[in-house]
Design a protein around this motif. Sequence first.
Motif, PDB file in Angstrom:
ATOM      1  N   ILE A 175       0.840  -1.209   0.000  1.00 24.48           N
ATOM      2  CA  ILE A 175       0.000   0.000   0.000  1.00 24.48           C
ATOM      3  C   ILE A 175       0.870   1.252   0.000  1.00 24.48           C
ATOM      4  O   ILE A 175       0.636   2.188  -0.772  1.00 24.48           O
ATOM      5  N   LEU A 176       1.880   1.280   0.861  1.00 23.06           N
ATOM      6  CA  LEU A 176       2.783   2.432   0.904  1.00 23.06           C
ATOM      7  C   LEU A 176       3.475   2.620  -0.444  1.00 23.06           C
ATOM      8  O   LEU A 176       3.593   3.737  -0.940  1.00 23.06           O
ATOM      9  N   GLY A 177       3.910   1.511  -1.052  1.00 26.96           N
ATOM     10  CA  GLY A 177       4.546   1.593  -2.369  1.00 26.96           C
ATOM     11  C   GLY A 177       3.615   2.163  -3.421  1.00 26.96           C
ATOM     12  O   GLY A 177       4.024   2.979  -4.251  1.00 26.96           O
ATOM     13  N   LEU A 178       2.351   1.735  -3.398  1.00 30.12           N
ATOM     14  CA  LEU A 178       1.370   2.263  -4.347  1.00 30.12           C
ATOM     15  C   LEU A 178       1.137   3.754  -4.142  1.00 30.12           C
ATOM     16  O   LEU A 178       1.030   4.507  -5.109  1.00 30.12           O
ATOM     17  N   ILE A 179       1.063   4.168  -2.881  1.00 25.01           N
ATOM     18  CA  ILE A 179       0.859   5.589  -2.582  1.00 25.01           C
ATOM     19  C   ILE A 179       2.046   6.411  -3.088  1.00 25.01           C
ATOM     20  O   ILE A 179       1.874   7.435  -3.752  1.00 25.01           O
ATOM     21  N   VAL A 180       3.256   5.961  -2.779  1.00 23.80           N
ATOM     22  CA  VAL A 180       4.457   6.685  -3.209  1.00 23.80           C
ATOM     23  C   VAL A 180       4.523   6.734  -4.735  1.00 23.80           C
ATOM     24  O   VAL A 180       4.821   7.783  -5.326  1.00 23.80           O
ATOM     25  N   THR A 181       4.223   5.628  -5.381  1.00 18.93           N
ATOM     26  CA  THR A 181       4.234   5.586  -6.844  1.00 18.93           C
ATOM     27  C   THR A 181       3.200   6.537  -7.434  1.00 18.93           C
ATOM     28  O   THR A 181       3.483   7.283  -8.375  1.00 18.93           O
ATOM     29  N   THR A 182       1.991   6.519  -6.865  1.00 20.96           N
ATOM     30  CA  THR A 182       0.924   7.399  -7.355  1.00 20.96           C
ATOM     31  C   THR A 182       1.302   8.866  -7.197  1.00 20.96           C
ATOM     32  O   THR A 182       1.121   9.670  -8.109  1.00 20.96           O
ATOM     33  N   VAL A 183       1.840   9.210  -6.029  1.00 20.68           N
ATOM     34  CA  VAL A 183       2.253  10.603  -5.797  1.00 20.68           C
ATOM     35  C   VAL A 183       3.364  10.983  -6.770  1.00 20.68           C
ATOM     36  O   VAL A 183       3.347  12.065  -7.356  1.00 20.68           O
ATOM     37  N   GLY A 184       4.317  10.080  -6.971  1.00 21.86           N
ATOM     38  CA  GLY A 184       5.421  10.356  -7.905  1.00 21.86           C
ATOM     39  C   GLY A 184       4.935  10.557  -9.327  1.00 21.86           C
ATOM     40  O   GLY A 184       5.354  11.486 -10.017  1.00 21.86           O
TER      41      GLY A 184
END
Length: 120
Positions: free
Chosen positions: A13-22
């Motif tokens: 989930i954290l990875g998806l959030i960071v990827t989405t923000v990036g």
Amino acid sequence: MKHKKVIFVSAVILGLIVTTVGITYGTHKKEIDSILSDVNQKKQLINDSTFERKGYTTIYDKNNKVVSKLISKNHVYIPLKNISNNAESAFIAVEDKDFRKHGANKYKRINQGAYPGDET
């Protein structure tokens, strides 16, 4: 075993959030930079001659009925750098006592209007 699953799911989930923000930032970087530049330019233009109160302050009672409208022409512009920490803290205490906790994003107020009874 359950603890490892929780950690794995949290990491995903954290990875998806960071990827989405990036991706979002990368896609809109020019627009974001343009807005920040515009804000900084406008901040530089605010001074005593550009500061003028428009309109009036409306005071509401507990039932959201207008009690009074105040207007004054006796406003004095004070640059932000000249406002004391005590005055800043007093304003924050009255307006939003949790400001320092949430960093200016009070999510409860996002869907509420700017005026009492104007929740849209």
